[in-house]
Design a protein around this motif. Structure first.
Motif, PDB file in Angstrom:
ATOM      1  N   ALA A  62       0.831  -1.213   0.000  1.00 42.10           N
ATOM      2  CA  ALA A  62       0.000   0.000   0.000  1.00 42.10           C
ATOM      3  C   ALA A  62       0.863   1.261   0.000  1.00 42.10           C
ATOM      4  O   ALA A  62       0.580   2.227  -0.736  1.00 42.10           O
ATOM      5  CB  ALA A  62      -0.926  -0.004   1.214  1.00 42.10           C
ATOM      6  N   ASN A  63       1.920   1.272   0.799  1.00 40.12           N
ATOM      7  CA  ASN A  63       2.791   2.447   0.875  1.00 40.12           C
ATOM      8  C   ASN A  63       3.556   2.663  -0.429  1.00 40.12           C
ATOM      9  O   ASN A  63       3.735   3.802  -0.870  1.00 40.12           O
ATOM     10  CB  ASN A  63       3.764   2.321   2.050  1.00 40.12           C
ATOM     11  N   SER A  65       2.557   1.713  -3.419  1.00 41.91           N
ATOM     12  CA  SER A  65       1.556   2.175  -4.386  1.00 41.91           C
ATOM     13  C   SER A  65       1.256   3.661  -4.193  1.00 41.91           C
ATOM     14  O   SER A  65       1.164   4.415  -5.169  1.00 41.91           O
ATOM     15  CB  SER A  65       0.279   1.352  -4.228  1.00 41.91           C
ATOM     16  N   SER A  66       1.129   4.065  -2.939  1.00 45.47           N
ATOM     17  CA  SER A  66       0.875   5.479  -2.644  1.00 45.47           C
ATOM     18  C   SER A  66       2.034   6.354  -3.121  1.00 45.47           C
ATOM     19  O   SER A  66       1.817   7.420  -3.707  1.00 45.47           O
ATOM     20  CB  SER A  66       0.663   5.653  -1.135  1.00 45.47           C
ATOM     21  N   ASP A  69       1.960   6.584  -6.917  1.00 50.40           N
ATOM     22  CA  ASP A  69       0.882   7.490  -7.332  1.00 50.40           C
ATOM     23  C   ASP A  69       1.318   8.946  -7.166  1.00 50.40           C
ATOM     24  O   ASP A  69       1.076   9.788  -8.038  1.00 50.40           O
ATOM     25  CB  ASP A  69      -0.389   7.244  -6.520  1.00 50.40           C
ATOM     26  N   PHE A  70       1.960   9.229  -6.047  1.00 48.41           N
ATOM     27  CA  PHE A  70       2.442  10.593  -5.777  1.00 48.41           C
ATOM     28  C   PHE A  70       3.452  11.018  -6.843  1.00 48.41           C
ATOM     29  O   PHE A  70       3.368  12.123  -7.398  1.00 48.41           O
ATOM     30  CB  PHE A  70       3.058  10.663  -4.382  1.00 48.41           C
ATOM     31  N   GLN A  90       0.220  14.718   0.245  1.00 50.60           N
ATOM     32  CA  GLN A  90       0.871  13.413   0.373  1.00 50.60           C
ATOM     33  C   GLN A  90       1.422  13.223   1.786  1.00 50.60           C
ATOM     34  O   GLN A  90       1.324  12.144   2.354  1.00 50.60           O
ATOM     35  CB  GLN A  90       2.006  13.265  -0.665  1.00 50.60           C
ATOM     36  N   LYS A  93      -1.440  12.385   4.054  1.00 53.07           N
ATOM     37  CA  LYS A  93      -1.862  11.017   3.750  1.00 53.07           C
ATOM     38  C   LYS A  93      -0.888  10.002   4.378  1.00 53.07           C
ATOM     39  O   LYS A  93      -1.316   8.989   4.952  1.00 53.07           O
ATOM     40  CB  LYS A  93      -1.924  10.840   2.226  1.00 53.07           C
ATOM     41  N   ASN A  94       0.414  10.283   4.287  1.00 59.20           N
ATOM     42  CA  ASN A  94       1.421   9.376   4.855  1.00 59.20           C
ATOM     43  C   ASN A  94       1.323   9.307   6.377  1.00 59.20           C
ATOM     44  O   ASN A  94       1.432   8.218   6.958  1.00 59.20           O
ATOM     45  CB  ASN A  94       2.834   9.816   4.454  1.00 59.20           C
ATOM     46  N   ALA A  97      -1.784   7.299   7.278  1.00 60.94           N
ATOM     47  CA  ALA A  97      -1.586   5.877   6.976  1.00 60.94           C
ATOM     48  C   ALA A  97      -0.646   5.241   8.002  1.00 60.94           C
ATOM     49  O   ALA A  97      -0.901   4.130   8.484  1.00 60.94           O
ATOM     50  CB  ALA A  97      -1.026   5.708   5.564  1.00 60.94           C
TER      51      ALA A  97
END
Length: 132
Positions: A62-63, A65-66, A69-70, A90, A93-94, A97
């Motif tokens: 997940a991290n 992928s994030s 995406d960023f 971002q 979001k981090n 998460a």
């Protein structure tokens, strides 16, 4: 002339021998129960470690992928203000998460510790009750 023991001591020695045999038998039973509990605890711990590792891998995916995406969003940015806005979003979001992932890992750790310790606690309590 050989030393002769009075009959009283023979009876005492026999009683002590009987008690020693009973104690050894109780210790064998207790040892078996504790070994079983340790096996059960080890099995629970192994499953917990596996669950924890799977969760860490899930978070890693997940991290990653994030982050990808960023980076792909950064490629489309035209102004410095957009970079700042995107970076701040971002970052938030981090942090969110990471906090959620930490909570999940902590709960999983607590669950594994409890499931590992419970068989041992039950076994020792049972053995101590029988010994009393």
């Amino acid at each position: 002339m050989p030393f002769a023991m009075p009959g009283f001591f023979d009876g005492l020695a026999e009683q002590n021998l009987i008690r020693a045999k009973e104690t050894i038998e109780k210790m064998k039973i207790a040892s078996g129960a504790i070994n079983g509990a340790l096996r059960e605890a080890s099995s629970a711990n192994a499953k917990g470690v596996s669950d924890y590792a799977a969760k860490v891998i899930e978070f890693s995916v997940a991290n990653t992928s994030s982050a990808l995406d960023f980076f792909s969003q950064l490629l489309g940015v035209k102004t410095p203000s957009e970079i700042l806005r995107l970076s701040a979003a971002q970052g938030r979001k981090n942090v969110e998460a990471t906090a959620a992932q930490s909570r999940e890992l902590w709960e999983l750790t607590r669950k594994v510790a409890t499931e590992t310790a419970d068989p041992i606690k039950r076994s020792f309590a049972s053995v101590l009750q029988k010994a009393a």
